[in-house]
Structure formats: C-alpha cells, structure tokens
Design a protein around this motif. Sequence first.
Motif, PDB file in Angstrom:
ATOM      1  N   TYR A  35       0.879  -1.164   0.000  1.00 50.80           N
ATOM      2  CA  TYR A  35       0.000   0.000   0.000  1.00 50.80           C
ATOM      3  C   TYR A  35       0.919   1.217   0.000  1.00 50.80           C
ATOM      4  CZ  TYR A  35      -3.757  -3.238   1.230  1.00 50.80           C
ATOM      5  OH  TYR A  35      -4.669  -4.277   1.224  1.00 50.80           O
ATOM      6  N   ASP A  36       1.069   1.854  -1.158  1.00 50.33           N
ATOM      7  CA  ASP A  36       1.943   3.029  -1.294  1.00 50.33           C
ATOM      8  C   ASP A  36       1.098   4.277  -1.079  1.00 50.33           C
ATOM      9  OD1 ASP A  36       4.505   1.753  -2.126  1.00 50.33           O
ATOM     10  OD2 ASP A  36       3.267   1.034  -3.773  1.00 50.33           O
ATOM     11  N   ILE A  37       1.184   4.834   0.119  1.00 45.25           N
ATOM     12  CA  ILE A  37       0.278   5.902   0.540  1.00 45.25           C
ATOM     13  C   ILE A  37       1.054   7.170   0.897  1.00 45.25           C
ATOM     14  CG2 ILE A  37      -1.432   6.605   2.256  1.00 45.25           C
ATOM     15  CD1 ILE A  37      -2.435   4.392   0.412  1.00 45.25           C
ATOM     16  N   VAL A  38       0.505   8.305   0.463  1.00 47.54           N
ATOM     17  CA  VAL A  38       1.077   9.607   0.826  1.00 47.54           C
ATOM     18  C   VAL A  38       0.013  10.431   1.541  1.00 47.54           C
ATOM     19  CG1 VAL A  38       2.055  11.777  -0.007  1.00 47.54           C
ATOM     20  CG2 VAL A  38       2.684   9.611  -1.120  1.00 47.54           C
ATOM     21  N   TYR A  39       0.368  10.904   2.730  1.00 44.10           N
ATOM     22  CA  TYR A  39      -0.462  11.860   3.447  1.00 44.10           C
ATOM     23  C   TYR A  39       0.094  13.260   3.153  1.00 44.10           C
ATOM     24  CZ  TYR A  39      -2.783   8.337   6.424  1.00 44.10           C
ATOM     25  OH  TYR A  39      -3.549   7.295   6.900  1.00 44.10           O
ATOM     26  N   VAL A  40      -0.751  14.135   2.636  1.00 41.55           N
ATOM     27  CA  VAL A  40      -0.341  15.515   2.381  1.00 41.55           C
ATOM     28  C   VAL A  40      -0.547  16.309   3.670  1.00 41.55           C
ATOM     29  CG1 VAL A  40      -0.668  17.560   0.946  1.00 41.55           C
ATOM     30  CG2 VAL A  40      -1.043  15.264  -0.024  1.00 41.55           C
ATOM     31  N   VAL A  41       0.525  16.940   4.156  1.00 38.42           N
ATOM     32  CA  VAL A  41       0.483  17.581   5.472  1.00 38.42           C
ATOM     33  C   VAL A  41       1.045  19.004   5.405  1.00 38.42           C
ATOM     34  CG1 VAL A  41       0.694  15.367   6.674  1.00 38.42           C
ATOM     35  CG2 VAL A  41       2.768  16.638   6.060  1.00 38.42           C
ATOM     36  N   GLU A  42       0.811  19.748   6.484  1.00 42.67           N
ATOM     37  CA  GLU A  42       1.363  21.111   6.590  1.00 42.67           C
ATOM     38  C   GLU A  42       2.857  21.060   6.903  1.00 42.67           C
ATOM     39  OE1 GLU A  42       0.134  23.965   6.027  1.00 42.67           O
ATOM     40  OE2 GLU A  42      -2.040  23.736   5.992  1.00 42.67           O
TER      41      GLU A  42
ATOM     42  N   CYS B 105       4.092  14.181   3.396  1.00 46.30           N
ATOM     43  CA  CYS B 105       4.785  15.136   2.528  1.00 46.30           C
ATOM     44  C   CYS B 105       4.033  16.463   2.508  1.00 46.30           C
ATOM     45  CB  CYS B 105       4.875  14.611   1.101  1.00 46.30           C
ATOM     46  SG  CYS B 105       5.712  13.030   0.932  1.00 46.30           S
ATOM     47  N   THR B 106       4.770  17.541   2.421  1.00 47.87           N
ATOM     48  CA  THR B 106       4.146  18.851   2.317  1.00 47.87           C
ATOM     49  C   THR B 106       3.527  19.028   0.935  1.00 47.87           C
ATOM     50  OG1 THR B 106       6.228  19.856   1.583  1.00 47.87           O
ATOM     51  CG2 THR B 106       5.763  19.877   3.963  1.00 47.87           C
ATOM     52  N   LEU B 107       2.568  19.937   0.844  1.00 54.95           N
ATOM     53  CA  LEU B 107       1.854  20.147  -0.412  1.00 54.95           C
ATOM     54  C   LEU B 107       2.799  20.600  -1.522  1.00 54.95           C
ATOM     55  CD1 LEU B 107      -0.794  20.226  -1.975  1.00 54.95           C
ATOM     56  CD2 LEU B 107      -1.119  22.575  -1.153  1.00 54.95           C
ATOM     57  N   SER B 108       3.692  21.521  -1.206  1.00 56.87           N
ATOM     58  CA  SER B 108       4.620  22.016  -2.238  1.00 56.87           C
ATOM     59  C   SER B 108       5.472  20.886  -2.787  1.00 56.87           C
ATOM     60  CB  SER B 108       5.511  23.121  -1.660  1.00 56.87           C
ATOM     61  OG  SER B 108       6.262  22.637  -0.545  1.00 56.87           O
ATOM     62  N   TYR B 109       5.880  19.964  -1.919  1.00 59.18           N
ATOM     63  CA  TYR B 109       6.674  18.813  -2.349  1.00 59.18           C
ATOM     64  C   TYR B 109       5.831  17.888  -3.220  1.00 59.18           C
ATOM     65  CZ  TYR B 109       9.704  14.691  -1.951  1.00 59.18           C
ATOM     66  OH  TYR B 109      10.507  13.609  -2.223  1.00 59.18           O
ATOM     67  N   VAL B 110       4.610  17.623  -2.787  1.00 57.94           N
ATOM     68  CA  VAL B 110       3.716  16.708  -3.491  1.00 57.94           C
ATOM     69  C   VAL B 110       3.390  17.207  -4.890  1.00 57.94           C
ATOM     70  CG1 VAL B 110       1.309  15.944  -3.553  1.00 57.94           C
ATOM     71  CG2 VAL B 110       2.685  15.591  -1.496  1.00 57.94           C
ATOM     72  N   LEU B 111       3.110  18.491  -5.020  1.00 58.69           N
ATOM     73  CA  LEU B 111       2.713  19.033  -6.318  1.00 58.69           C
ATOM     74  C   LEU B 111       3.810  18.854  -7.372  1.00 58.69           C
ATOM     75  CD1 LEU B 111       0.836  22.289  -5.233  1.00 58.69           C
ATOM     76  CD2 LEU B 111      -0.127  20.097  -5.988  1.00 58.69           C
ATOM     77  N   LYS B 112       5.059  18.867  -6.941  1.00 56.10           N
ATOM     78  CA  LYS B 112       6.168  18.621  -7.870  1.00 56.10           C
ATOM     79  C   LYS B 112       6.268  17.133  -8.209  1.00 56.10           C
ATOM     80  CE  LYS B 112       8.945  22.457  -6.060  1.00 56.10           C
ATOM     81  NZ  LYS B 112      10.181  22.829  -5.313  1.00 56.10           N
ATOM     82  N   GLU B 113       6.023  16.295  -7.209  1.00 53.79           N
ATOM     83  CA  GLU B 113       6.178  14.855  -7.393  1.00 53.79           C
ATOM     84  C   GLU B 113       5.104  14.251  -8.289  1.00 53.79           C
ATOM     85  OE1 GLU B 113       8.643  12.582  -6.058  1.00 53.79           O
ATOM     86  OE2 GLU B 113       9.606  14.553  -5.970  1.00 53.79           O
ATOM     87  N   ILE B 114       3.875  14.723  -8.147  1.00 51.54           N
ATOM     88  CA  ILE B 114       2.774  14.091  -8.879  1.00 51.54           C
ATOM     89  C   ILE B 114       2.570  14.663 -10.271  1.00 51.54           C
ATOM     90  CG2 ILE B 114       1.571  13.534  -6.745  1.00 51.54           C
ATOM     91  CD1 ILE B 114      -0.318  15.842  -7.286  1.00 51.54           C
TER      92      ILE B 114
END
Length: 290
Positions: free
Chosen positions: A43-50, A105-114
């Motif tokens: 289960y590859d899961i990412v929680y987007v956090v502050e 992961c922070t939102l700024s990090y996630v937006l680049k990754e996805i």
Amino acid sequence: MRTEQEMFNLILNVAKNDKRIRAVYMNGSRTNPNATKDIFQDYDIVYVVEETKSFREQKDWINQFGERLYMQYPEENSYYKHDVNNCYGWLIQFTDGNRLDLNVCTLSYVLKEIEDDRLCRVLLDKEKCLPNMPEATDKDYRVKKPTEHNFFDTCNDFWWCLNNVAKGLWREEIPYVMDMINYVVRPQLIRLMEWKIGFDTGFAVSVGKSGKYMYRWLESHMWNTFLKTYPSGQVKCIWESVFIMCDLFNDIAKDIACKMNIKYNEIEANNSLKFLKDVHLLPKDAKKIY
C-alpha cells in the motif's frame, strides 16, 4: 491478514481524524490496472500535510496502523539523500503479512512529485488542495520505440562489455564477473527484449520493473532461454550462460534490425564472440592472448 478494504478503511480513518493531514493519495502497483494482483502488493500511501516535524517527533504515532514485524525509516538512511522537512516515510511490514509504505509530505513537495506521475489516485482531499488527476495508467512506463542511435549504442555496449566478463572469468574473479553480467551486460539484453515486445505489441504495454512481466509476451522457448542466462557461481556454468546470452542477443538484434530496416553490426558481434571463445579456451598459465 487484513483485507484490502480493511486497510483502506484504516488508512482513510486515520487521515480523517488527524487535522494535520490535508489529503491522501496512493501510487504504485495498486493503482496500475495492468499490474498483477496478489497478497504481496504494497500500500503506497502519501499523506499531504502542513509539516512533517510533529509526525517525526511523535514516535508512537505510527502504532495505530497495527502490530509491526519490522520497519525501515528511509530518510534516516545515511546512503540516501533526503529532505525530512518536506517528506518523511515509514516502510512497514506488519505481523499479519500486509506492507504499508507511508509518507507524510508537504503540499509544495507533493505538487512537484505528482506532476508527471500517471499512477496516482486521490483517496481523500479534505481541502481540495490536490489537482484533478487523470485516470491512473501505466502509459508513461510503456516500452518506448528505439531510435537507430539507441539500437546501435545498446548493441555496442553489450558486445564491448563482454570483454570484461571474459577476463574476469579467466581470472576467476566471480564477484566482479557477476556484477558485470547483471549490472552492465544484462540490462542491454533486457532492453533489446523489451523492444522486441514493443514491436510485437505496437509499443502499447509495460513490461514492469526489471522486465518482470516480459514472460507475458515472449514465446515460451525465448523466455526459458532467457532464464538460462542466470548462472550459479561456478565458472563453467557462468561460461555456458554467457554463450546462451550471446546467442539470444544476436537473434533478437537481427530481428529488430530487420523491423527497423537498419543494418546490424554482425562483424562487431562475431568478433566479440570470437574473443569470448578464445579466452574460454585460454590456458590458466597463458603468457599471451594471441
């Protein structure tokens, strides 16, 4: 073993009850419609956090996911680059057999990754902070059609690097030989086999990491021949597997060259193979090669 639904319920309930978690998405094989479904899928899961700090410092936070057999903290590993302020993970093997690869992961990090990841699926978005995701697909991972340059470079790498395999076998430097075969020579063979599959399927499939799904599209005799290229640690067996590898590569290269309407460098292949065979017969007390 907890069922898939039980795991998803747990993952989402934790997120819903934790104000620090803004959204949840999943990637990996469970979002890939063409991946084989079995009991070992993670289960590859990412929680987007502050922020990640509170999760890192609250050591017992991870306990709510179940009893662990063992675990790894990737960002704590000295051999890998990391950015703990923006991404932190727990790779967990549970006692019930399930495995969870969880990252905060922070939102700024996630937006680049996805941005370029077509295997993402949003499971929960409390604040509508994630962009609309297209339907998950393995399209970006499908075999790509080679250029002439790609083909010639792959063939040259394969035939040239066998030189190192030959001298390593003559010296009986088995760890070196195995590394040369598996990390230098074999990838060229796998790439060629992927291209063959690509031409046979219109470049519409993914063969998976390390070509693990190639058996789905290869003729059984070719797949079985490929498996014979994995030797034991005995010099005699390695020599046999290398010659099998050479014959297999040669046959596929000729076929692909024909499909691409280009000329395969058979002189290079024959000369490399001649050198291999000559070194194979070279006495251990030889003072010169030729």
